[in-house]
Design an enzyme around this catalytic site. Structure first.
Site, mmCIF file in Angstrom:
data_model
loop_
_atom_site.group_PDB
_atom_site.id
_atom_site.type_symbol
_atom_site.label_atom_id
_atom_site.label_comp_id
_atom_site.label_asym_id
_atom_site.label_seq_id
_atom_site.Cartn_x
_atom_site.Cartn_y
_atom_site.Cartn_z
ATOM 1 N N CYS B 50 40.051 52.680 29.266
ATOM 2 C CA CYS B 50 38.889 53.433 28.539
ATOM 3 C C CYS B 50 39.486 54.024 27.314
ATOM 4 O O CYS B 50 38.648 54.515 26.667
ATOM 5 C CB CYS B 50 38.145 54.171 29.556
ATOM 6 N N HIS B 98 56.992 54.508 23.882
ATOM 7 C CA HIS B 98 55.505 54.788 23.915
ATOM 8 C C HIS B 98 55.096 54.003 25.278
ATOM 9 O O HIS B 98 54.152 54.871 26.071
ATOM 10 C CB HIS B 98 54.854 53.891 22.807
#
Lengths: 278, 439
Positions: B50, B98
């Site tokens: 999300c 990342h």
């Protein structure tokens, strides 16, 4: 030889202290496990030293304050290790380990028992009396240490000091209260049996069960405190802060009994009378 | 080989944009299949949660792959303009770092939340089932899982409570040790109470009793949590069996006074009572907290726990960042050792070729031989070649300093004349085709 063994124990207990304090600060699981092992290793030379002294003296080594302190310390470490194994409240080691180390220090500084002792001391009954009483002391000492932690943790919770140093490190109140209960239910009967054994021996050796000497009076006071605590716990459901406070009070009286009665008052229970010929 | 990571997350894109993007990539499986058709991407994984949509890929041609992926994200014109600013592109070291940060929940909106790792694992499972990942991504993803686990184990990033209901649970644990088997009494069946109940149910509490002014709503909530609904009048009686009480009614006055609780405590034989008052105005008399074995907290207290939880998490996140940085460098070192493999293969091929050619020549001169003799000769030539190559290969495989490796590779290639060979390869092969091919 016994002294060498004691120094070994002392080193182990100090090592245990460092590990437990390290655990308390850093909260690394491995440290407390190592701490328990080191304490356990320290108990071996400690046991040997006691046996060696008993062998050398020809009687149970409890004729001087130093010797008795060693026996009490042995009982304390054994009780702590047992508790740590069955009922792990890990932070307890952070108080119990330094206490054990300090008690050995005390025993090493105090003069050891030499020379003849009163024939009163050469009895199995007396050894039973001392061992039971000291095992009871050890369990009640742990109840005292748990009580201190309880009061500290309760203060954090009631005072809403979340995230404080102690709040994060100390276990839950329920666990600490259970510790108080278990130590009391084990320590109190041992303590009581110790008193009974002593009084039976007194009847046998001195012809009276109870002589009202200072140590006996103080012991009775401590016994009453613990009896009240246990009774109220079981009937009214006293717990928590009150139970912790009473356990601390009872322990303080025990300390006075153990040290004070011997240092300040003279009676047939004081150590100097043991090494004096009657 | 280059690593390339393209995506948007909650920091770069507003929720509206993320929503739209998510609706354009409704099915990650399908998106993965679409991406697989691009020849520029040799390995790839796509994960969308999300808070983020990201594609991580391995490519030999970074520039082309980048334009491909940009185009993939901007498929819909509606969002193409907005994406321009939101899209981030990480290469190699940054891409690895990342991914590690995402997996370790350092890049999450709620730092330290544990769900993201599961989502990445699921995405990886999908990528492998479609054969979209390869040796590099396999290793990278597995590494990211272990980094995430290490972060969780070695730092306290997930320890502290960062929501009100979790704060209530963590406070309860400091009182009761474990909440399993404790009885819960709810006053009021509001949303907050429901949320707290959800958390408590995860702690395996025993009995749930809901006391509400309107019984109907209480009954509905009780059904959901297999509890019992009672009316507020029974409060004092219910107080005897409860261990945890959560109050969130809209009552203007106190529902419980100090004296009521004091009387109840005597009848409860002083069993500890944990009271949470999340109602404003408060439902429970603050004086109750003075009683022994009763612990009362209001909404501000819980917020305080939450604030400290955040502070703790951010401190631990700094530790986690260091861990991630170290692991990133380790992974890049491994990636660089991959570069030596083509050279090793070239070396072996060259040796095989020479062996084959020399063997042919010798066999012709020797005339007819038995099968055993011929095999013995083959084994001899191959083992001589292998023994000779052993040391150069070890030299290549040894852990090199990242900066030196290019020089070493170059040296070996020149030493063995591997690159010139390449041009002549074709010629030799053509000549060979006419004679017997090497075995």
């Amino acid at each position: 030889m016994a002294d060498v063994l004691l120094y070994l124990s002392l080193m182990a207990y100090f090592g245990g202290t460092a590990l437990w304090l390290g655990f308390f600060l850093a909260q690394r699981e491995g440290l407390c496990r190592a701490g328990a092992w080191v304490m356990g290793l320290g108990l071996i030379p400690h046991t040997l030293a006691l046996c060696l002294r008993a062998w050398n003296y020809g009687h149970f080594p409890a004729a001087t304050l130093g010797d008795t302190l060693l026996v009490l310390d042995w009982a304390l470490v054994a009780a702590f290790l047992f508790l740590n194994w069955r009922f792990p409240i890990k932070v307890l080691g952070a108080l119990a380990a330094p206490l054990a180390a300090l008690m050995i220090c005390g025993a090493l500084i105090l003069p050891p028992g030499r020379g003849p002792v009163s024939p009163l001391l050469n009895s199995l009954w007396l050894a039973v009396h001392i061992i039971l009483a000291l095992l009871g002391y050890a369990a009640l000492t742990l109840a005292f240490l748990g009580g201190i932690f309880y009061l500290v943790q309760e203060r954090q919770l009631k005072g809403k000091k979340f995230g404080s140093f102690f709040y994060r490190r100390l276990p839950s109140l329920e666990q600490l209260d259970a510790l108080n209960y278990w130590c009391l239910t084990i320590g109190f009967p041992l303590f009581t049996l110790g008193i009974i054994a002593g009084s039976l021996y007194a009847q046998h050796a001195l012809g009276r069960f109870w002589s009202w000497d200072p140590k006996e009076v103080l012991t009775l006071i401590a016994w009453l405190i613990y009896a009240v605590l246990l009774h109220e716990r079981l009937t009214v459901g006293w717990r928590g802060r009150r139970a912790a406070l009473l356990a601390i009070c009872g322990f303080l009286v025990l300390v006075i009994t153990f040290l004070g009665a011997n240092l300040w008052f003279s009676s047939y229970h004081s150590f100097e009378s043991f090494t004096r010929q009657p | 080989m280059n690593l390339l990571l393209v995506g948007v997350n909650h920091k770069t894109a507003p929720v509206a944009l993320r929503e739209k993007l998510a609706s354009f990539i409704p099915d990650p499986e399908e998106a993965c299949r679409a991406l697989k058709t691009y020849p520029e991407l040799s390995e790839l994984i796509l994960y969308s949660t999300c808070n983020r949509v990201e594609v991580l890929c391995v490519t030999a041609v970074a520039e082309e792959a980048e334009t491909r992926l940009k185009a993939f994200f901007a498929r819909d014109e509606e969002i193409a303009g907005a994406l321009e600013e939101s899209l981030y592109i990480h290469r190699d070291l940054d891409a690895v770092q990342h991914l590690f940060r995402v997996a370790a929940s350092l890049d999450s909106m709620v730092v330290g939340e544990p769900q993201v790792l599961g989502q990445i694992k699921e995405a990886y499972r999908q990528a492998t089932s479609q054969n979209a990942s390869g040796p590099i991504l396999n290793r990278l993803l597995h590494k990211s899982f272990s980094v995430a686990k290490r972060v969780r184990r070695e730092t306290g990033i997930g320890d502290a409570a960062v929501s009100v209901s979790y704060a209530a649970v963590s406070l309860g644990k400091k009182i009761f040790g474990s909440l399993a088997g404790k009885n819960v009494l709810l006053l009021g069946a509001g949303e907050m109470a429901e949320l707290a109940l959800e958390h408590l149910r995860g702690q395996r509490v025993a009995q749930v009793v809901i006391a509400n002014r309107t019984l109907e709503r209480g009954v509905r909530l009780a059904e959901r949590f297999r509890g019992e609904a009672v009316s507020l009048e029974e409060l004092e009686a219910q107080l005897l069996s409860a261990d945890i009480l959560i109050s969130s009614t809209g009552s203007p006055e106190y529902l419980l006074t100090r004296d009521q609780v004091k009387a109840a405590m005597r009848r409860r034989k002083q069993r500890p009572l944990f009271l949470i008052d999340i109602a404003v105005p408060r439902d429970l008399d603050p004086g109750i907290n003075d009683l022994d074995n009763v612990y009362l907290y209001n909404i501000d207290d819980l917020q305080e726990v939450v604030a400290q939880g955040w502070e703790h998490r951010h401190q631990e996140a700094a530790k986690a960042e260091r861990l991630v940085a170290a692991e990133t460098l380790k992974f890049l070192e491994w990636l660089e050792t991959l570069e030596v493999f083509p050279t090793i293969i070239d070396l072996k091929e060259k040796a095989d070729r020479i062996c084959g050619a020399e063997l042919d020549k010798t066999l012709k001169q020797l005339g007819p031989l038995t099968e055993e003799q011929r095999q013995a000769l083959e084994v001899l030539t191959h083992s001589i070649a292998q023994k000779l190559l052993h040391d150069p290969i070890i030299f290549l495989k040894r852990n090199h300093h990242p900066k030196k490796i290019q020089k070493d590779l170059d040296l070996v290639r020149r030493l063995f004349n591997l690159d010139l060979d390449r041009q002549e390869d074709a010629k030799i092969l053509v000549e060979k085709k006419s004679s017997k091919p090497p075995e």
